[in-house]
Design an enzyme around this catalytic site. Structure first.
Site, short mmCIF file in Angstrom:
data_model
loop_
_atom_site.label_atom_id
_atom_site.label_comp_id
_atom_site.label_asym_id
_atom_site.label_seq_id
_atom_site.Cartn_x
_atom_site.Cartn_y
_atom_site.Cartn_z
CE LYS A 184 7.45 -13.19 6.76
NZ LYS A 184 6.73 -13.80 7.94
N GLY A 235 -0.13 -6.03 11.47
CA GLY A 235 0.96 -6.18 12.43
C GLY A 235 1.24 -4.89 13.16
CD GLU A 257 -6.75 -4.71 11.68
OE1 GLU A 257 -6.61 -5.38 12.72
OE2 GLU A 257 -7.66 -4.91 10.86
CG LEU A 258 -0.41 -0.37 10.85
CD1 LEU A 258 0.38 0.90 10.57
CD2 LEU A 258 0.32 -1.60 10.35
CD GLU A 389 -0.81 -3.05 20.12
OE1 GLU A 389 -1.91 -3.54 19.79
OE2 GLU A 389 0.10 -2.79 19.31
#
Length: 520
Positions: A184, A235, A257-258, A389
């Site tokens: 996606k 994301g 992976e954030l 963040e």
């Protein structure tokens, strides 16, 4: 200092060729905006859940032949793709800049990373995944081997900020290990993904083996998770947590992976001017829209005045603009949502007492989503940008009293993705790196040292994710380890009480001998 804006040389015909590779059948489209101008770049066909299911079914069929083709064939295809990526670099850079708002140099980082990953897994997959003998419980009597079986269909969900690099870092090891992929793409990064994918298709990857879908995150993302045997997501922490929960409901593995709130420590033995120049790149590359970019700087008081002055001057000197060449240092934010988020964080900090040393305002004269690289001091816990963040060109500098305070402040976060240590002693940097609660640490660099080390694992601790990409670890996540153990026939293992009675003494002695010999 602004650079001249001009339109990207991407023809409508070329865009149409690329988007034709999407699996999308319902005729619905979504407008994609060019960040440099704010105008519509193209209308992207979007997929539905049925498209994902169809793509998954076709990919599973293609995967059988791809797996059977073997490592040598896959190696040749991936090495050819490596060459095609480099041959097509100009088009990839044009598309990536126009779609993301990056500078030319920061776009090249992605193409460089993609080619590196393709080469690395092409040449390393066979060795990492080859069948190996393992120590048996009773040597000679038993022989044990471990082999690896591809998981089958890998679901990859890719964000907009680094569409080529983050795509290839997941897709290529999945392909190298014999899997198929349904990916996606974020709408804003779809053209870049499709253009880089085309290099692999032209190199010999079957089209059905690597399908790309696009559309609503909830509908299409969930459909990809549901269809996959393993999921890779890059994301936000909030969305990644939902992806992980959905995958776990069906016992589907996932690597996530954030987010990050990445710290940089400037020690008292660092050279202030050099550290400031390197830190500025670590903070403002791709306008801070990178999971591993720096958002917090902790500088030792003994060099703080000199470092802060040099850092602010370096920040103010950065050339900002939209040129499709190497004349700019920083570009544009990618979307209106990004501009709103960055503006909100800065306005909130200033309203609550923070000081702006450089930047701090939008630049609509350059383009609709431009925002100046911004340096803040006096950021406190009550401010939104303190712990959350920002994912934009904003950094908070804090003066600390020595390395112990710097380490404690760096670790005081729910995130643990990346960190950096600037020092005159690399040995000292390594010592401090061992005390930081993050997945990667860079010494005298911001993020590129670890990000480009394709042979080393990359990922986060705490709320910054789980699992690792890159290196052998990035390959092993896509296979199932399978143990095959056999009796050699030299002697039978005990089966009856009488046989056990005779053998226990011998087996106990064997254990003692193996221990004495320090054998596993």
């Amino acid at each position: 200092m602004p650079a001249t804006m001009r339109t990207a040389p991407i023809s409508d015909a070329r865009i149409a060729e690329l988007v034709a590779d999407l699996t999308a059948t319902n005729g619905t489209t979504a407008e994609v905006i060019a960040p440099f101008t704010g105008t519509v770049l193209h209308s992207l066909p979007v997929s539905n859940a049925g498209d994902v299911q169809d793509a998954a079914a076709a990919a599973r069929v293609a995967q059988q032949a791809w797996r059977a083709a073997g490592f040598a064939h896959r190696r040749a295809v991936l090495l050819t793709a490596h060459d095609l990526l480099l041959e097509r670099a100009k088009e990839l850079l044009d598309i990536l800049q126009t779609e993301s708002g990056k500078t030319r140099g920061q776009a090249f980082e992605e193409v460089f990373e993609a080619a590196s990953v393709a080469r690395y897994y092409a040449v390393s997959a066979r060795n990492v995944l080859k069948t190996r003998r393992r120590r048996a419980s009773i040597p000679v009597v038993i022989q044990t081997r471990v082999s690896h079986k591809p998981k089958g269909l890998i679901g990859v969900i890719t964000p907009w900020n680094y569409p080529i690099a983050l795509s290839i870092m997941d897709v290529v090891p999945a392909l190298a290990s014999g899997n198929a992929v349904v990916q996606k793409a974020d709408n804003q990064g779809a053209l870049s993904i499709l253009a880089s994918r085309r290099a692999f298709i032209d190199a010999g990857v079957p089209e059905a083996l690597w399908a790309v879908v696009a559309g609503d995150g909830t509908e299409i993302g969930n459909a990809v998770v549901d269809a996959a045997d393993y999921v890779c997501f890059t994301g936000s922490t909030a969305t990644g947590t939902k992806v992980g929960e959905r995958a776990a409901a069906t016992l589907t593995g996932a690597s996530l992976e954030l987010g990050g709130k990445n710290p940089l420590i400037v020690l008292d033995d660092a050279k202030p001017a050099e550290a400031a120049a390197n830190a500025a790149y670590a903070v403002f590359s791709s306008m801070g829209q990178l999971c591993v970019s720096i958002e917090r700087i902790y500088v030792d008081r003994t060099i703080a005045t000199e470092f802060i002055r040099a850092f602010a001057e370096r920040t103010r000197s950065l050339r900002q603009g939209s040129a499709l060449n190497f004349s700019t240092d920083v570009g544009s934010l990618t979307s209106a949502a990004q501009l709103e988020r960055v503006s909100r964080h800065v306005d909130d900090a200033v309203a609550k007492g923070a000081t702006v040393l450089a930047g701090g305002r939008a630049r609509p004269d350059l383009g609709p989503y431009f925002f100046e690289p911004t340096v803040l001091t006096g950021v406190t816990p009550g401010m939104e940008c303190f712990a959350h963040e920002t994912f934009g060109p904003v950094v908070a500098i804090t003066v600390v009293e020595g390395e112990a305070e710097a380490i404690a402040a760096a670790n005081d976060s729910e995130f643990g993705l990346n960190a950096s240590v600037f020092t005159g002693s690399r040995a000292r940097g390594r010592r401090i790196a061992d005390l930081l609660d993050v997945g990667s640490v860079n010494i005298n660099e911001g993020y590129r040292a670890s990000f480009s080390s394709t042979d080393a694992p990359m990922g986060g601790m705490k709320h910054s994710g789980m699992g690792r990409r890159n290196g052998a670890e990035g390959l092993l996540r896509f296979v199932e380890a399978r143990t095959v153990a056999e009796s050699t026939g030299i002697m039978n293992l005990p089966r009856t009480g009488e046989e056990w009675e005779k053998m226990t003494g011998l087996m106990t002695a064997a254990l003692k001998v193996l221990k004495a010999l320090r054998r596993r």
